[in-house]
Design a protein around this motif. Structure first.
Motif, PDB file in Angstrom:
ATOM      1  N   ILE A   1       0.803  -1.334   0.051  1.00 52.05           N
ATOM      2  CA  ILE A   1      -0.073   0.038   0.062  1.00 52.05           C
ATOM      3  C   ILE A   1       0.957   1.287  -0.091  1.00 52.05           C
ATOM      4  CG2 ILE A   1      -1.878  -1.174   1.341  1.00 52.05           C
ATOM      5  CD1 ILE A   1      -1.085   0.689   3.759  1.00 52.05           C
ATOM      6  N   ASN A   2       0.273   2.377  -0.365  1.00 50.61           N
ATOM      7  CA  ASN A   2       0.941   3.661  -0.362  1.00 50.61           C
ATOM      8  C   ASN A   2       0.293   4.360   0.787  1.00 50.61           C
ATOM      9  OD1 ASN A   2       3.095   4.738  -2.123  1.00 50.61           O
ATOM     10  ND2 ASN A   2       1.694   4.320  -3.625  1.00 50.61           N
ATOM     11  N   GLU A   3       1.199   4.621   1.867  1.00 51.25           N
ATOM     12  CA  GLU A   3       0.498   5.327   3.117  1.00 51.25           C
ATOM     13  C   GLU A   3       1.739   5.789   3.820  1.00 51.25           C
ATOM     14  OE1 GLU A   3      -1.621   6.678   4.570  1.00 51.25           O
ATOM     15  OE2 GLU A   3      -3.338   6.114   3.590  1.00 51.25           O
ATOM     16  N   VAL A   4       1.580   6.756   4.941  1.00 50.50           N
ATOM     17  CA  VAL A   4       2.358   7.216   5.604  1.00 50.50           C
ATOM     18  C   VAL A   4       2.735   6.128   6.982  1.00 50.50           C
ATOM     19  CG1 VAL A   4       1.843   9.764   5.547  1.00 50.50           C
ATOM     20  CG2 VAL A   4       0.672   8.294   7.255  1.00 50.50           C
ATOM     21  N   GLU A   5       3.669   6.037   7.514  1.00 52.20           N
ATOM     22  CA  GLU A   5       4.100   5.168   8.604  1.00 52.20           C
ATOM     23  C   GLU A   5       3.279   4.859   9.669  1.00 52.20           C
ATOM     24  OE1 GLU A   5       7.978   5.106  10.167  1.00 52.20           O
ATOM     25  OE2 GLU A   5       7.960   3.268  10.998  1.00 52.20           O
ATOM     26  N   GLU A   6       2.778   6.094  10.336  1.00 48.61           N
ATOM     27  CA  GLU A   6       1.807   6.163  11.327  1.00 48.61           C
ATOM     28  C   GLU A   6       0.574   5.147  10.925  1.00 48.61           C
ATOM     29  OE1 GLU A   6       2.598   7.449  13.999  1.00 48.61           O
ATOM     30  OE2 GLU A   6       0.662   7.410  15.119  1.00 48.61           O
ATOM     31  N   VAL A   7       0.066   5.266   9.744  1.00 51.99           N
ATOM     32  CA  VAL A   7      -0.960   4.793   9.362  1.00 51.99           C
ATOM     33  C   VAL A   7      -1.025   3.170   9.248  1.00 51.99           C
ATOM     34  CG1 VAL A   7      -2.901   4.441   7.540  1.00 51.99           C
ATOM     35  CG2 VAL A   7      -2.211   6.631   8.495  1.00 51.99           C
ATOM     36  N   VAL A   8       0.174   2.993   8.513  1.00 47.12           N
ATOM     37  CA  VAL A   8       0.621   1.509   8.473  1.00 47.12           C
ATOM     38  C   VAL A   8       0.924   0.689   9.831  1.00 47.12           C
ATOM     39  CG1 VAL A   8       2.342   0.021   7.419  1.00 47.12           C
ATOM     40  CG2 VAL A   8       1.829   2.187   6.195  1.00 47.12           C
ATOM     41  N   LYS A   9       1.188   1.397  10.689  1.00 47.59           N
ATOM     42  CA  LYS A   9       1.663   1.094  11.847  1.00 47.59           C
ATOM     43  C   LYS A   9       0.066   0.438  12.570  1.00 47.59           C
ATOM     44  CE  LYS A   9       4.531   2.731  14.871  1.00 47.59           C
ATOM     45  NZ  LYS A   9       4.906   3.903  15.958  1.00 47.59           N
ATOM     46  N   LYS A  10      -0.688   1.389  12.448  1.00 42.68           N
ATOM     47  CA  LYS A  10      -2.054   1.411  12.980  1.00 42.68           C
ATOM     48  C   LYS A  10      -2.696   0.126  12.226  1.00 42.68           C
ATOM     49  CE  LYS A  10      -2.851   5.971  14.789  1.00 42.68           C
ATOM     50  NZ  LYS A  10      -3.490   7.110  14.721  1.00 42.68           N
ATOM     51  N   LEU A  11      -2.641  -0.151  10.925  1.00 44.17           N
ATOM     52  CA  LEU A  11      -3.290  -0.999  10.266  1.00 44.17           C
ATOM     53  C   LEU A  11      -2.576  -2.576  10.805  1.00 44.17           C
ATOM     54  CD1 LEU A  11      -3.117   0.396   6.599  1.00 44.17           C
ATOM     55  CD2 LEU A  11      -5.182   0.007   7.926  1.00 44.17           C
ATOM     56  N   CYS A  12      -1.340  -2.603  10.899  1.00 44.89           N
ATOM     57  CA  CYS A  12      -0.602  -3.752  11.247  1.00 44.89           C
ATOM     58  C   CYS A  12      -1.348  -4.369  12.374  1.00 44.89           C
ATOM     59  CB  CYS A  12       0.732  -3.607  11.500  1.00 44.89           C
ATOM     60  SG  CYS A  12       1.608  -3.696   9.769  1.00 44.89           S
TER      61      CYS A  12
ATOM     62  N   ALA B   1       1.940  -9.410  12.007  1.00 42.91           N
ATOM     63  CA  ALA B   1       2.112  -8.587  10.778  1.00 42.91           C
ATOM     64  C   ALA B   1       3.448  -7.653  10.856  1.00 42.91           C
ATOM     65  CB  ALA B   1       0.768  -7.828  10.760  1.00 42.91           C
ATOM     66  N   TYR B   2       4.068  -7.679  10.137  1.00 41.89           N
ATOM     67  CA  TYR B   2       5.176  -6.767   9.869  1.00 41.89           C
ATOM     68  C   TYR B   2       4.963  -5.807   8.732  1.00 41.89           C
ATOM     69  CZ  TYR B   2       7.363 -10.753  12.396  1.00 41.89           C
ATOM     70  OH  TYR B   2       7.825 -11.866  13.015  1.00 41.89           O
ATOM     71  N   TYR B   3       5.721  -4.641   8.803  1.00 39.64           N
ATOM     72  CA  TYR B   3       5.621  -3.594   7.755  1.00 39.64           C
ATOM     73  C   TYR B   3       7.040  -3.328   7.320  1.00 39.64           C
ATOM     74  CZ  TYR B   3       5.969   0.266  11.042  1.00 39.64           C
ATOM     75  OH  TYR B   3       6.127   1.200  11.904  1.00 39.64           O
ATOM     76  N   ASN B   4       7.387  -3.095   6.148  1.00 43.70           N
ATOM     77  CA  ASN B   4       8.488  -2.606   5.782  1.00 43.70           C
ATOM     78  C   ASN B   4       8.742  -1.650   4.500  1.00 43.70           C
ATOM     79  OD1 ASN B   4       8.895  -5.817   6.734  1.00 43.70           O
ATOM     80  ND2 ASN B   4      10.719  -4.628   7.229  1.00 43.70           N
ATOM     81  N   THR B   5       9.634  -1.094   4.634  1.00 43.84           N
ATOM     82  CA  THR B   5       9.837  -0.046   3.280  1.00 43.84           C
ATOM     83  C   THR B   5      10.419  -0.854   2.297  1.00 43.84           C
ATOM     84  OG1 THR B   5      11.810   0.536   4.262  1.00 43.84           O
ATOM     85  CG2 THR B   5       9.978   2.137   4.740  1.00 43.84           C
ATOM     86  N   ASN B   6      10.574  -0.085   1.085  1.00 45.13           N
ATOM     87  CA  ASN B   6      11.038  -0.964  -0.221  1.00 45.13           C
ATOM     88  C   ASN B   6      12.559  -1.499   0.117  1.00 45.13           C
ATOM     89  OD1 ASN B   6       8.803  -1.155  -1.219  1.00 45.13           O
ATOM     90  ND2 ASN B   6       9.279   0.477  -2.788  1.00 45.13           N
ATOM     91  N   ASP B   7      13.565  -0.377   0.983  1.00 46.12           N
ATOM     92  CA  ASP B   7      14.807  -0.934   1.229  1.00 46.12           C
ATOM     93  C   ASP B   7      15.036  -1.863   2.069  1.00 46.12           C
ATOM     94  OD1 ASP B   7      14.111   0.936   3.248  1.00 46.12           O
ATOM     95  OD2 ASP B   7      15.768   2.362   2.720  1.00 46.12           O
ATOM     96  N   GLU B   8      14.170  -2.337   3.003  1.00 47.80           N
ATOM     97  CA  GLU B   8      14.107  -3.196   3.773  1.00 47.80           C
ATOM     98  C   GLU B   8      13.872  -4.586   3.150  1.00 47.80           C
ATOM     99  OE1 GLU B   8      13.101  -0.470   7.588  1.00 47.80           O
ATOM    100  OE2 GLU B   8      11.453  -1.577   6.831  1.00 47.80           O
ATOM    101  N   ILE B   9      13.278  -4.623   2.033  1.00 46.84           N
ATOM    102  CA  ILE B   9      13.031  -6.160   1.502  1.00 46.84           C
ATOM    103  C   ILE B   9      13.662  -6.363   0.011  1.00 46.84           C
ATOM    104  CG2 ILE B   9      10.850  -6.225   2.488  1.00 46.84           C
ATOM    105  CD1 ILE B   9       9.286  -5.063   0.027  1.00 46.84           C
ATOM    106  N   LEU B  10      13.493  -7.754  -0.020  1.00 50.02           N
ATOM    107  CA  LEU B  10      13.887  -8.071  -1.544  1.00 50.02           C
ATOM    108  C   LEU B  10      12.638  -8.277  -2.161  1.00 50.02           C
ATOM    109  CD1 LEU B  10      16.904 -10.248  -0.604  1.00 50.02           C
ATOM    110  CD2 LEU B  10      17.151  -7.721  -2.021  1.00 50.02           C
ATOM    111  N   TRP B  11      12.229  -7.711  -3.148  1.00 52.64           N
ATOM    112  CA  TRP B  11      10.889  -8.245  -4.161  1.00 52.64           C
ATOM    113  C   TRP B  11      11.168  -8.492  -5.397  1.00 52.64           C
ATOM    114  CZ3 TRP B  11      12.036  -3.117  -3.654  1.00 52.64           C
ATOM    115  CH2 TRP B  11      11.354  -2.312  -4.631  1.00 52.64           C
ATOM    116  N   GLN B  12       9.923  -8.968  -5.931  1.00 57.00           N
ATOM    117  CA  GLN B  12       9.794  -9.540  -7.315  1.00 57.00           C
ATOM    118  C   GLN B  12       8.536  -9.578  -7.526  1.00 57.00           C
ATOM    119  OE1 GLN B  12      12.952 -10.796  -9.606  1.00 57.00           O
ATOM    120  NE2 GLN B  12      13.193  -9.157  -8.294  1.00 57.00           N
ATOM    121  N   GLU B  13       8.386  -9.252  -8.847  1.00 56.04           N
ATOM    122  CA  GLU B  13       6.793  -9.537  -9.483  1.00 56.04           C
ATOM    123  C   GLU B  13       7.069 -10.266 -10.893  1.00 56.04           C
ATOM    124  OE1 GLU B  13       4.587  -5.275  -8.054  1.00 56.04           O
ATOM    125  OE2 GLU B  13       5.421  -5.611  -9.913  1.00 56.04           O
TER     126      GLU B  13
END
Lengths: 580, 195
Positions: free
Chosen positions: B52-63, B75-87
């Protein structure tokens, strides 16, 4: 030993470990094993096998036939709130299940432990738009703590055990179990009922962190103006004694949310009143003056906080809650004390210094005096001919001595009752706080009476809300719940009218509601009653209502255009509370 | 500041749980950019990957709201630089066009793609990568009559994660250990208590 005796003994001794029973019987056995005594419900096609089994269980399970499924779930809520046990409601599929939705939402937002059991069409008919088939699981997902559809009877004992465990543990809430008709009819080998104590993915209570308790105690001990605000968490956690020990040792003024009401007796010197929109003057104003705000088992609802960006900004906030999702949700906590307050409060009490805070408490008292002078005395002793809602509650207090269970509906009468009713014991205030469900009071009062049969239950209801669920007088008529119905009739949808007066230039759009003759209707249901127009007759009428053997309806005509004050207008800070 | 967050949710494999999680977002009018459900490294445990596209505060509450669900383990949340991802993306193109006009070998090498199937009438290529990479191949293939295109949801690995085996053991015990209850305040006390 005679042959007959031998035979009887043989029958009573279980020969095998498992017995073959139907899914329906398994449901009833589960309820009995969970200690359920009373069930509220309404039969229908898809739940008929359960009702058929119930026919043989009448001596073990009391079933109260309501007049509408919404009445059934509100009654289960009232039962849960006064008894502290899980409330159970039965409904059939389709409209039976959808009629539960309002009550489920109400129980979800007010954290009331409920197990709702709905019948469902045969499993092979799921998704075919069969008669009275509705996707009840998806409809109720947003308004339940957990829900599950059973299509195979062998699952039933474990699922029901899980349902009761989830409903009552941690932060309580409603659970719905949808059972297809084939599962109700299916015979299976029942090996006994095992209560559930653990679900892998579910953590009802966060682990208590000693560091936070220490942090919190330090903040409290350094505080000059500590202020405790508490909610239903104290009641749900059965922590009334722990709470009282905490505030008494610390000498804190303590104010309540409307669901926290009755957790601390009204006359306690440190009980400084009600928070929020129609709360008391002192607690609202001084929220923005305290230096440490200690929130216990409450969730900073917008009706409590008013404008958030101007709420207690000067204070350090200690938030005790069992639900980690509540921490920082609305108000940022300086110290989050996660855990069950029954466990965290004694730990905190041990670490705090015994203090009096006399001057600080005095500040609250002087605000009370001001509120008395400007609002309360006028409300209690009006100089006009019309009666005020407050004087009715005051007269009621005098007669009940604060020992009654007060069930309220939603609106002006609810705010007035919560403000002025006196309480001497916990679990005595039943109201729809979070959802604000009009029509809640009458069925909830019926349930409340079954939850606390030895107590006097008074349902205080407005003329609007009463018309939403008055059919439940039929339930009273049939099963005899001695509920005292007190209608405060102002011939208006009063709360909306008040807002229209104050914020919509008196444009009274559709709030002028006509009522039938309530006393005549009650008579039709075999319920005694009368209407009081003048204050001369008020006290006697209230006394007659309370003394009457059985249910009674008393309609009191009150001033048409009275407003509830104080009031924090929407969009304002709690310290901008208006006294008139 | 709004940015892309990847939420990783470990759950029981339960009918209806997808809806329970999805409505946490829709109730707050938050759009799910991408959602994937898959098995995890543990047999019975499912894994949701939500972008999702959101601010951290909201993401934390969602989790926190997600974790509150009975069948959610964590549930964990991460920014793009904390993960490796592929589509993963699939592209269907007319075989004759592509064979005639393109040096297929070079194209595949350039975009890290491979041919999944080559038939007389059409060819299907496949590539995995970040959004920009899969989109670049669309651009390259469009001139040759791209018949069909589809892209999968994001799957992501958290760089710092040690897997879920240890945590699961704690969940399974009657008394969950302290580690199960993540508490971000503990490590950030300094910041929190200066407010």
């Amino acid at each position: 030993m005679s042959t007959l005796e031998a035979l009887e003994q043989q029958i009573e001794t279980p020969v095998e470990k498992s017995i073959s029973i139907t899914g329906s019987e398994a449901v009833l056995k589960a309820l009995i094993a969970e200690g359920v005594k009373t069930v509220f419900g309404y039969p229908g096609g898809a739940i008929m096998p359960i009702y058929d089994a119930l026919y043989d269980y009448e001596d073990k399970l009391q079933h109260i036939l309501v007049r509408h499924e919404q009445g059934g779930i509100h009654a289960a809520q009232g039962y849960a709130r006064t008894s502290g046990n899980v409330g159970v409601v039965f409904a059939t599929s389709g409209p039976g299940a959808t009629n539960l939705v309002t009550g489920l939402a109400d129980a979800q937002i007010d954290s009331t432990p409920i197990v709702a059991i709905t019948g469902q069409v045969f499993a092979h008919l799921l998704g075919t738009d069969a008669f009275q088939e509705i996707d009840v699981i998806n409809i109720t997902t947003p308004v339940t703590k957990w829900n599950y559809q059973v299509t195979d009877a062998t699952e039933l004992p474990a699922i029901l055990a899980k349902a009761f465990y989830i409903a009552r543990s941690g932060r309580p809430g409603p659970v719905l179990i949808d059972i297809t008709k084939n599962a109700q009819l299916q015979k299976f080998d029942f090996t006994g009922y095992e209560p559930c104590h653990h679900v892998r993915s579910y953590r009802p209570k966060p682990i208590i962190r000693k560091e936070y308790i220490e942090e919190a105690a330090q903040l409290i001990n350094e505080a000059k103006k500590p202020f405790v605000i508490f909610g239903q968490g104290v009641i749900l956690g059965r922590a009334e004694a722990e709470f009282k020990a905490f505030i008494e040792k610390g000498g804190f003024p303590a104010a309540w949310t409307i669901l926290g009401l009755s957790a601390l007796e009204t006359d306690h010197p440190q009980n400084v009143g009600m928070l929020g929109m129609h709360g008391n003057y002192g607690p609202n104003v001084l929220t923005n003056e305290c230096d440490v705000l200690i929130a216990i088992g409450m969730r900073f609802d917008d009706r409590v906080t008013g404008r958030l960006d101007k709420y207690a900004k000067q204070a350090k906030v200690i938030h005790l809650d069992i639900d980690p999702a509540e921490i920082d949700k609305n108000v940022k906590a300086t110290v989050p004390v996660w855990g069950d307050c029954k466990e965290t409060l004694p730990l905190l009490t041990e670490l705090i210094t015994k203090k009096e805070h006399t001057d600080w408490l005095q500040r609250f008292y002087s605000f009370t005096e001001e509120e008395q002078a400007i609002v309360i005395r006028k409300e209690m002793h009006p100089t006009v001919e019309e009666m005020s809602m407050a004087e009715v509650i005051d007269a009621l207090n005098e007669l009940t001595k604060g020992d009654a269970v007060i069930v309220t509906d939603v609106g002006q009468h609810q705010m007035v009752a919560c403000r002025y009713a006196k309480f001497t014991q916990s679990k005595s205030n039943v109201t729809s706080g979070g959802l604000g469900t009009m029509g809640f009071a009458l069925p909830a009062a019926i349930g409340a009476k079954y939850g606390a049969p030895e107590r006097t239950v008074v349902a205080i209801i407005g003329d609007g809300g009463f018309q939403m669920t008055l059919q439940e007088m039929g339930t009273i008529m049939q099963f005899g719940a001695a509920v005292k119905i007190l209608i405060l009739n102002n011939n208006f949808l009063g709360m909306v009218r008040q807002w229209q007066e104050l914020f919509h230039s008196k444009r009274y759009s559709f709030v002028d509601i006509q009522s039938p003759n309530f006393v005549t209707i009650a008579k039709g249901y075999g319920i005694e009653g009368q209407t009081v127009h003048h204050r001369d007759g008020l006290k006697n009428a209230l006394k007659e209502m309370l003394d009457h053997d059985g249910a009674y309806l008393l309609e009191v005509m009150v001033g048409k255009e009275n407003n509830v004050f104080p009031m924090v207008p929407q969009g304002c800070s709690v310290s901008e509370i208006r006294l008139q | 500041m709004k940015q892309e967050y990847t939420i990783t949710v470990y759950t029981e494999n339960q009918i209806g749980l997808l809806n329970r999680i999805a409505i946490i977002f829709s109730r707050r009018k938050i759009n799910i950019e991408s959602l994937n459900t898959s098995p995890s490294e543990i047999d019975s445990v499912h894994r949701f990957t939500i972008v999702i596209n959101e601010v951290e505060e909201v993401v934390k509450k969602l989790c926190r709201q997600i974790e509150k669900q009975v069948e959610v383990l964590k549930a964990y949340y991460n920014t793009n630089d904390e993960i490796l991802w592929q589509e993963l993306a699939l592209y269907k193109v007319p075989t004759d066009e592509i064979a005639e006009k393109v040096k297929v070998e070079r194209l595949l090498r350039q975009y890290g793609a491979r041919a999944v199937v080559i038939r007389k009438d059409y060819t299907v290529f496949e590539t995995t990568g970040h959004r920009e990479e899969t989109e670049a191949l669309i651009k390259a293939l469009e001139p040759y009559g791209l018949i069909e295109f589809v892209r999968s949801a994001r799957v992501a690995i958290i760089k710092s994660s040690a897997g879920f085996h240890e945590k699961l053991r704690e969940f399974e015990s009657q008394q969950p250990g302290e580690e199960v209850i993540e508490n971000e305040f503990l490590n950030k006390r300094g910041e929190v208590f200066t407010m």
